[in-house]
Design a protein around this motif. Structure first.
Motif, PDB file in Angstrom:
ATOM      1  N   UNK A 262      43.449  84.539  49.835  1.00  0.00           N
ATOM      2  CA  UNK A 262      43.254  84.575  48.377  1.00  0.00           C
ATOM      3  C   UNK A 262      44.050  85.710  47.731  1.00  0.00           C
ATOM      4  N   UNK A 263      44.710  85.410  46.614  1.00  0.00           N
ATOM      5  CA  UNK A 263      45.525  86.432  45.950  1.00  0.00           C
ATOM      6  C   UNK A 263      44.710  87.331  45.014  1.00  0.00           C
ATOM      7  N   UNK A 264      43.485  87.599  45.365  1.00  0.00           N
ATOM      8  CA  UNK A 264      42.630  88.495  44.589  1.00  0.00           C
ATOM      9  C   UNK A 264      41.797  89.247  45.628  1.00  0.00           C
ATOM     10  N   UNK A 265      41.503  90.515  45.377  1.00  0.00           N
ATOM     11  CA  UNK A 265      40.718  91.229  46.386  1.00  0.00           C
ATOM     12  C   UNK A 265      39.284  90.700  46.390  1.00  0.00           C
ATOM     13  N   UNK A 266      38.645  90.829  47.527  1.00  0.00           N
ATOM     14  CA  UNK A 266      37.260  90.365  47.660  1.00  0.00           C
ATOM     15  C   UNK A 266      36.377  91.090  46.644  1.00  0.00           C
ATOM     16  N   UNK A 267      36.571  92.408  46.556  1.00  0.00           N
ATOM     17  CA  UNK A 267      35.773  93.213  45.639  1.00  0.00           C
ATOM     18  C   UNK A 267      35.925  92.728  44.191  1.00  0.00           C
ATOM     19  N   UNK A 268      37.186  92.454  43.840  1.00  0.00           N
ATOM     20  CA  UNK A 268      37.445  92.017  42.464  1.00  0.00           C
ATOM     21  C   UNK A 268      36.822  90.642  42.205  1.00  0.00           C
ATOM     22  N   UNK A 269      36.926  89.767  43.198  1.00  0.00           N
ATOM     23  CA  UNK A 269      36.331  88.448  43.015  1.00  0.00           C
ATOM     24  C   UNK A 269      34.815  88.558  42.838  1.00  0.00           C
ATOM     25  N   UNK A 270      34.193  89.371  43.685  1.00  0.00           N
ATOM     26  CA  UNK A 270      32.741  89.569  43.617  1.00  0.00           C
ATOM     27  C   UNK A 270      32.349  90.137  42.243  1.00  0.00           C
ATOM     28  N   UNK A 271      33.115  91.116  41.772  1.00  0.00           N
ATOM     29  CA  UNK A 271      32.808  91.723  40.461  1.00  0.00           C
ATOM     30  C   UNK A 271      32.992  90.712  39.325  1.00  0.00           C
ATOM     31  N   UNK A 272      34.073  89.955  39.392  1.00  0.00           N
ATOM     32  CA  UNK A 272      34.323  88.977  38.332  1.00  0.00           C
ATOM     33  C   UNK A 272      33.263  87.869  38.327  1.00  0.00           C
ATOM     34  N   UNK A 273      32.807  87.495  39.526  1.00  0.00           N
ATOM     35  CA  UNK A 273      31.753  86.471  39.611  1.00  0.00           C
ATOM     36  C   UNK A 273      30.477  86.960  38.937  1.00  0.00           C
ATOM     37  N   UNK A 274      30.217  88.263  39.092  1.00  0.00           N
ATOM     38  CA  UNK A 274      29.016  88.835  38.492  1.00  0.00           C
ATOM     39  C   UNK A 274      29.099  88.791  36.961  1.00  0.00           C
ATOM     40  N   UNK A 275      30.258  89.136  36.457  1.00  0.00           N
ATOM     41  CA  UNK A 275      30.461  89.118  35.013  1.00  0.00           C
ATOM     42  C   UNK A 275      30.283  87.695  34.479  1.00  0.00           C
ATOM     43  N   UNK A 276      30.884  86.754  35.197  1.00  0.00           N
ATOM     44  CA  UNK A 276      30.792  85.342  34.807  1.00  0.00           C
ATOM     45  C   UNK A 276      29.323  84.880  34.837  1.00  0.00           C
ATOM     46  N   UNK A 277      28.610  85.287  35.888  1.00  0.00           N
ATOM     47  CA  UNK A 277      27.200  84.906  36.047  1.00  0.00           C
ATOM     48  C   UNK A 277      26.359  85.456  34.895  1.00  0.00           C
ATOM     49  N   UNK A 278      26.548  86.742  34.609  1.00  0.00           N
ATOM     50  CA  UNK A 278      25.742  87.352  33.546  1.00  0.00           C
ATOM     51  C   UNK A 278      26.123  86.813  32.176  1.00  0.00           C
ATOM     52  N   UNK A 279      27.357  86.289  32.067  1.00  0.00           N
ATOM     53  CA  UNK A 279      27.783  85.691  30.808  1.00  0.00           C
ATOM     54  C   UNK A 279      27.132  84.337  30.546  1.00  0.00           C
ATOM     55  N   UNK A 280      26.576  83.727  31.586  1.00  0.00           N
ATOM     56  CA  UNK A 280      25.995  82.389  31.433  1.00  0.00           C
ATOM     57  C   UNK A 280      24.845  82.365  30.440  1.00  0.00           C
ATOM     58  N   UNK A 281      24.000  83.382  30.508  1.00  0.00           N
ATOM     59  CA  UNK A 281      22.822  83.362  29.632  1.00  0.00           C
ATOM     60  C   UNK A 281      23.240  83.449  28.169  1.00  0.00           C
ATOM     61  N   UNK A 282      24.361  84.155  27.917  1.00  0.00           N
ATOM     62  CA  UNK A 282      24.842  84.247  26.534  1.00  0.00           C
ATOM     63  C   UNK A 282      25.540  82.961  26.103  1.00  0.00           C
ATOM     64  N   UNK A 283      26.158  82.292  27.105  1.00  0.00           N
ATOM     65  CA  UNK A 283      26.961  81.114  26.777  1.00  0.00           C
ATOM     66  C   UNK A 283      26.120  79.847  26.620  1.00  0.00           C
ATOM     67  N   UNK A 284      24.861  79.916  27.027  1.00  0.00           N
ATOM     68  CA  UNK A 284      24.027  78.726  26.966  1.00  0.00           C
ATOM     69  C   UNK A 284      23.208  78.770  25.674  1.00  0.00           C
ATOM     70  N   UNK A 285      23.538  77.961  24.698  1.00  0.00           N
ATOM     71  CA  UNK A 285      22.918  78.068  23.377  1.00  0.00           C
ATOM     72  C   UNK A 285      21.403  77.953  23.409  1.00  0.00           C
ATOM     73  N   UNK A 286      20.877  77.093  24.268  1.00  0.00           N
ATOM     74  CA  UNK A 286      19.437  76.840  24.244  1.00  0.00           C
ATOM     75  C   UNK A 286      18.628  78.068  24.644  1.00  0.00           C
ATOM     76  N   UNK A 287      19.271  79.054  25.272  1.00  0.00           N
ATOM     77  CA  UNK A 287      18.496  80.228  25.673  1.00  0.00           C
ATOM     78  C   UNK A 287      18.871  81.443  24.829  1.00  0.00           C
ATOM     79  N   UNK A 288      19.733  81.229  23.839  1.00  0.00           N
ATOM     80  CA  UNK A 288      20.164  82.357  23.020  1.00  0.00           C
ATOM     81  C   UNK A 288      19.106  82.694  21.973  1.00  0.00           C
ATOM     82  N   UNK A 289      19.245  83.871  21.410  1.00  0.00           N
ATOM     83  CA  UNK A 289      18.341  84.245  20.333  1.00  0.00           C
ATOM     84  C   UNK A 289      17.198  85.092  20.833  1.00  0.00           C
ATOM     85  N   UNK A 290      17.039  86.262  20.195  1.00  0.00           N
ATOM     86  CA  UNK A 290      15.989  87.165  20.642  1.00  0.00           C
ATOM     87  C   UNK A 290      14.628  86.508  20.449  1.00  0.00           C
ATOM     88  N   UNK A 291      13.807  86.620  21.427  1.00  0.00           N
ATOM     89  CA  UNK A 291      12.444  86.136  21.303  1.00  0.00           C
ATOM     90  C   UNK A 291      12.273  84.649  21.527  1.00  0.00           C
TER      91      UNK A 291
END
Ligand SMILES: [Zn+2]
Length: 294
Positions: free
Chosen positions: A254-283
């Motif tokens: 793979x042309x990306x370091x393992x560490x970088x891939x792992x970090x980017x996957x985390x960012x992508x994962x945590x971005x899911x909750x923001x990207x899913x409209x049905x779960x957005x909105x405080x409260x």
């Protein structure tokens, strides 16, 4: 035509499988299945998709062993697969299916109650582990647990798509909903580095559930395949057959370091909750996960 060598061993003793299938991987495209195929027809079709369409290797002969309950399955792991009693209980307790070098060991009592899509999914997941073992045959180390499990889930959803049961996109969307709506918030999911160890994987699965483990691992592998293609992933899994230092395998493929891939996957994962409209909105309550979440 299905070409399944179906052996009926002498009447099921308590110690043996009550059914045993030799699985065939060759023979071209999988045949059309009727609405409720037998386990033998279904596992053969799944194996053909995996071998013919997804290019996954298998040993020349592998079998599916079907057991009536937990105790007989564990006994089969000891007597047929040659596992120690401790290993067999570790892997066979609570399991619906277990993959070994020589085949898959399955709980027939569960299979009998499962819908065809669930059975196909189970067969594909476990057969992926058989293929992963074949890929690293002769090697002494194995890839990170999240890669093995994520790949097994990825193959499972590909197989369901190719057999016409459920589109890959639909399966993926379901997993995103399971992850976003999980009882364990994404922030508390263990990172992929933690999920590299088999022991930590099992602990995390038991404590935090499948979204944090299987769901997260699948989405990471989905991202890996989306960027670099499935052939590279298979190449990576196969490098574990080599004597080379296992820490070098990732960088060779793979042309990306393992560490970088792992970090980017985390960012992508945590971005899911923001990207899913049905779960957005405080409260506002999180979208309830689909019933297919494990
Ligand atoms: Zn698995």
């Amino acid at each position: 035509m299905l070409l399944i060598a179906l052996a009926w061993p002498a009447c099921s003793s308590l110690a043996g499988p009550y059914r045993e299938y030799a699985i065939r991987f060759d023979g071209g495209a999988p045949p059309a299945l009727d609405q409720n195929p037998s386990d033998a027809e279904l596992i053969d079709a799944v194996a053909r998709v995996m071998s013919g369409r997804l290019g996954l290797p298998f040993p020349a002969t592998i079998k599916a062993y079907v057991y009536v309950n937990e105790a007989t399955l564990v006994d089969g792991l000891i007597k047929i697969a040659g596992e120690t009693s401790d290993e067999a209980w570790d892997r066979g307790r609570f399991a619906v299916g277990v993959a070994t070098r020589g085949g898959v060991f399955l709980r027939g009592d569960y299979l009998a109650r499962m819908h065809v899509v669930g059975r196909a999914a189970l067969f594909a997941h476990e057969l992926t582990h058989v293929s992963q073992r074949q890929l690293r045959e002769g090697g002494r180390r194995q890839p990170a647990q999240w890669i093995l499990e994520g790949h097994a889930e990825w193959v499972k959803f590909q197989v369901l798509d190719r057999l016409g049961y459920r589109s890959y996109t639909e399966s993926r969307d379901d997993i995103v909903r399971c992850v976003v709506g999980a009882a364990t918030p994404i922030k508390l999911f263990p990172d992929l580095q933690t999920l590299a160890s088999n022991t930590r994987w099992t602990q995390s699965m038991n404590q935090l559930g499948s979204a944090a483990t299987y769901g997260q691992a699948f989405l990471a592998v989905d991202g890996l395949v989306e960027r670099y293609g499935s052939a590279r992933l298979v190449e990576f899994l196969g490098r574990f057959a080599l004597a080379a230092d296992p820490r070098e395998h990732w960088g060779k493929v793979f042309p990306i370091s393992y560490r970088q891939f792992v970090d980017e996957s985390r960012v992508r994962l945590e971005g899911l909750s923001r990207a899913t409209p049905s779960s957005a909105g405080a409260g506002s309550p999180a979208a309830s996960p689909p019933s297919s979440c494990r």
